[in-house]
Design an enzyme around this catalytic site. Structure first.
Site, PDB file in Angstrom:
ATOM      1  N   HIS A  33       0.828  -1.206   0.000  1.00 58.73           N
ATOM      2  CA  HIS A  33       0.000   0.000   0.000  1.00 58.73           C
ATOM      3  C   HIS A  33       0.867   1.263   0.000  1.00 58.73           C
ATOM      4  O   HIS A  33       0.573   2.233  -0.714  1.00 58.73           O
ATOM      5  CB  HIS A  33      -0.893   0.046   1.252  1.00 58.73           C
ATOM      6  CG  HIS A  33      -1.933  -1.021   1.316  1.00 58.73           C
ATOM      7  ND1 HIS A  33      -1.872  -2.051   2.227  1.00 58.73           N
ATOM      8  CD2 HIS A  33      -3.064  -1.209   0.599  1.00 58.73           C
ATOM      9  CE1 HIS A  33      -2.930  -2.835   2.069  1.00 58.73           C
ATOM     10  NE2 HIS A  33      -3.666  -2.354   1.089  1.00 58.73           N
ATOM     11  N   SER A 183      -2.965  -8.154   2.839  1.00 56.57           N
ATOM     12  CA  SER A 183      -3.476  -8.045   4.205  1.00 56.57           C
ATOM     13  C   SER A 183      -3.854  -9.404   4.764  1.00 56.57           C
ATOM     14  O   SER A 183      -3.880  -9.600   5.977  1.00 56.57           O
ATOM     15  CB  SER A 183      -4.693  -7.113   4.230  1.00 56.57           C
ATOM     16  OG  SER A 183      -4.336  -5.821   3.793  1.00 56.57           O
TER      17      SER A 183
END
EC number: 6.3.2.1
Length: 278
Positions: A33, A183
């Site tokens: 990210h 994630s």
């Protein structure tokens, strides 16, 4: 960095900004990210990120309630990356009434691969991305190639709606052993984490086979699926597709450099996806 939970305040804060670079996320941020934030800065200013776990893209048996929410850590990471604004609405702010208007991608792009195994997923993605674009009104938006089908769908959606937003594709960030950062990697046991890079290695083998002249794509896909199954995975798909539209290529008709191989498979209870451009 300013953390803004309301659409009204966000629009006030961004009024007059016409070069906003936007990175939408669901939080639980990792280095992948953060690489998107750095790429965004190369294409616009200021950088605006969002964190919103979007219920609309989760199926009835998926992990919406368990999805990791790590806001304090995320704010710290984004602050270090000099993000200008974090838009962090709650569900009441994003969906003050039932979101009955939805944006549905075409079936031949939205109901294949991920869309086949996660029905309604891309309708939820397109709806929330359209709404986030309406809130932020960016000039550019950055999406990672790890979610390749999502990238293609968002790019096509912007083109068909003539949205004045350039979609920038970011390369997948990987751990040293090749595993794509995600994630959901935190759900892997130690043994599963040691096995997980095999997915990327397998995609590399498929790429090498295609570049070596093999054109029976169905046979290559079947062999890769069998390899995963023999190693204890539960594969959903391994698919060689055209990059531009994710359609099935005619054997040998498309140049190898126009193809991508995509895969999704469960390792234990964790579903991993990855892809590799050929």
């Amino acid at each position: 960095m300013k953390v803004i939970p309301s659409i009204h305040e966000l629009r006030d804060q961004l009024r007059g900004q016409n070069r906003v670079a936007f990175v939408p996320t669901m939080g639980n941020l990792h280095d992948g990210h953060l690489s998107l934030m750095r790429l965004a800065r190369q294409h616009g200013d200021p950088v605006v990120a969002s964190i919103f776990v979007n219920r609309l893209q989760f199926g009835p048996n998926e992990d919406f309630d368990k999805y990791p929410r790590t806001m304090a850590d995320d704010v710290e990471k984004l602050t270090r990356e000099n993000v200008y604004v974090l838009f962090s609405p709650d569900e009441r702010e994003m969906y003050p009434e039932p979101q009955e208007y939805r944006v549905e991608p075409p079936h031949d792009l939205g109901d294949i691969l991920e869309g086949e195994f996660r029905p309604g997923f891309f309708k939820g993605v397109c709806t929330v991305v359209t709404k986030l674009f309406s809130c932020v009104q960016p000039r550019v938006a950055v999406f990672g190639k790890k979610d390749y089908q999502q990238l293609m769908i968002v790019r096509s959606m912007c083109r068909q709606f003539a949205l004045p937003i350039e979609i920038i594709a970011a390369e997948t960030v990987r751990a040293d052993d090749g595993l794509a950062l995600s994630s959901r990697n935190r759900y892997l046991s130690d043994a599963e984490r040691a096995e997980a890079p095999q997915l990327y290695r397998l995609l590399g083998q498929v790429r090498d086979d295609v570049n070596g002249g093999k054109t029976d794509y169905a046979a290559l896909e079947a062999a890769a699926m069998q390899t995963l199954t023999e190693r204890g995975w539960k594969p959903d798909y391994v698919a060689i597709r055209q990059r531009a539209n994710l359609r099935v290529p005619a054997p040998g008709a498309a140049p190898a450099e126009s193809l991508v191989v995509l895969a999704a498979a469960k390792l234990g209870a964790t579903r991993l996806i990855d892809n590799l451009e050929i």
